[in-house]
Design a protein around this motif. Structure first.
Motif, PDB file in Angstrom:
ATOM      1  N   ALA A  16      -8.272  -0.819   1.972  1.00 41.03           N
ATOM      2  CA  ALA A  16      -7.146  -1.460   1.270  1.00 41.03           C
ATOM      3  C   ALA A  16      -6.502  -2.530   2.148  1.00 41.03           C
ATOM      4  CB  ALA A  16      -6.117  -0.406   0.863  1.00 41.03           C
ATOM      5  N   THR A  32      -1.253  -0.606  -4.193  1.00 46.12           N
ATOM      6  CA  THR A  32      -2.510   0.139  -4.120  1.00 46.12           C
ATOM      7  C   THR A  32      -2.142   1.548  -3.689  1.00 46.12           C
ATOM      8  OG1 THR A  32      -3.729  -1.833  -3.471  1.00 46.12           O
ATOM      9  CG2 THR A  32      -4.758   0.286  -2.982  1.00 46.12           C
ATOM     10  N   LEU A  44      -2.861   5.118  -2.228  1.00 42.14           N
ATOM     11  CA  LEU A  44      -3.794   5.695  -1.261  1.00 42.14           C
ATOM     12  C   LEU A  44      -3.357   7.112  -0.909  1.00 42.14           C
ATOM     13  CD1 LEU A  44      -3.904   2.545   0.997  1.00 42.14           C
ATOM     14  CD2 LEU A  44      -5.851   3.471  -0.269  1.00 42.14           C
ATOM     15  N   ALA A  51     -10.286   4.823   3.842  1.00 43.88           N
ATOM     16  CA  ALA A  51      -9.650   4.432   2.575  1.00 43.88           C
ATOM     17  C   ALA A  51      -8.514   3.436   2.833  1.00 43.88           C
ATOM     18  CB  ALA A  51      -9.121   5.664   1.842  1.00 43.88           C
ATOM     19  N   ILE A  52      -7.692   3.719   3.831  1.00 44.07           N
ATOM     20  CA  ILE A  52      -6.579   2.824   4.158  1.00 44.07           C
ATOM     21  C   ILE A  52      -7.105   1.500   4.711  1.00 44.07           C
ATOM     22  CG2 ILE A  52      -4.540   2.535   5.626  1.00 44.07           C
ATOM     23  CD1 ILE A  52      -4.210   5.655   5.407  1.00 44.07           C
ATOM     24  N   LEU A  77       0.860  -1.175   0.000  1.00 42.62           N
ATOM     25  CA  LEU A  77       0.000   0.000   0.000  1.00 42.62           C
ATOM     26  C   LEU A  77       0.898   1.226   0.000  1.00 42.62           C
ATOM     27  CD1 LEU A  77      -2.556  -1.053   2.767  1.00 42.62           C
ATOM     28  CD2 LEU A  77      -2.537  -1.664   0.350  1.00 42.62           C
TER      29      LEU A  77
END
Length: 190
Positions: A180, A158, A160, A176-177, A140
């Motif tokens: 993921a 991903t 973010l 949002a985190i 991430l």
């Protein structure tokens, strides 16, 4: 999911971090934070098997100097916005700091808070150091600079928002985190 980075991968990343001395930036050893870890964050976020979180950088040199003893014990400053967002995201995802691995795209300290680092230096540092830590684990990228470094090194990730980014509240960034993280740790989604 690939195996966690082996001792040789982490040892190589640590050696590379210790050798990385870009002009105009301070190193962890110059602050007195040359721990046997790639980043002090790994005192709390050093999972050998969990997802990798890649932030922009650790801290600025003045903040690291001012809090050196605490950082040497805890690895991070809980009151900082970045950490408040991260802790909320982990809580939402049902994870602890010990279940993730946090590292940085740039492993030196700027002279000022929010000091800019040229993306070419970020990419160079990522290729030398951070790339060795990832070893195929879910990654991430927290913020634009980390995402650009992952892309430049052809690391699947991903992208973010950075937890300290302006314009969004803590809860929005944390959700949002957390989303993921839930995708990276499907065993938690039960």
């Amino acid at each position: 999911m690939s195996a966690a980075p082996g001792i040789s991968g982490r040892a190589a990343a640590l050696a590379a971090r210790r050798a990385f001395r870009p002009a105009g930036f301070t190193t962890l050893d110059e602050i007195g934070l040359d721990l046997p870890l790639v980043s002090p964050y790994q005192l709390s976020c050093g999972s050998a098997s969990g997802p990798i979180l890649v932030s922009y950088n650790f801290l600025d040199a003045p903040t690291a100097r001012a809090h050196r003893d605490r950082l040497a014990r805890e690895g991070y400053l809980p009151e900082m916005l970045f950490n408040r967002v991260l802790d909320r995201a982990l809580a939402l995802a049902g994870l602890t700091r010990a279940e993730v691995y946090l590292t940085h795209a740039f492993h030196a300290l700027p002279a000022t808070r929010s000091g800019a680092v040229p993306q070419r230096l970020v990419n160079d540092c990522f290729a030398r150091i951070t790339r060795q830590e990832i070893a195929g684990r879910p990654t991430l990228a927290l913020g634009r600079a980390a995402a650009e470094a992952c892309a430049a090194a052809h690391v699947a990730h991903t992208a973010l928002p950075h937890p300290s980014a302006r314009g969004r509240d803590i809860e929005t960034k944390a959700r949002a985190i957390a989303g993921a993280l839930a995708q990276a740790c499907p065993r938690r989604a039960a």
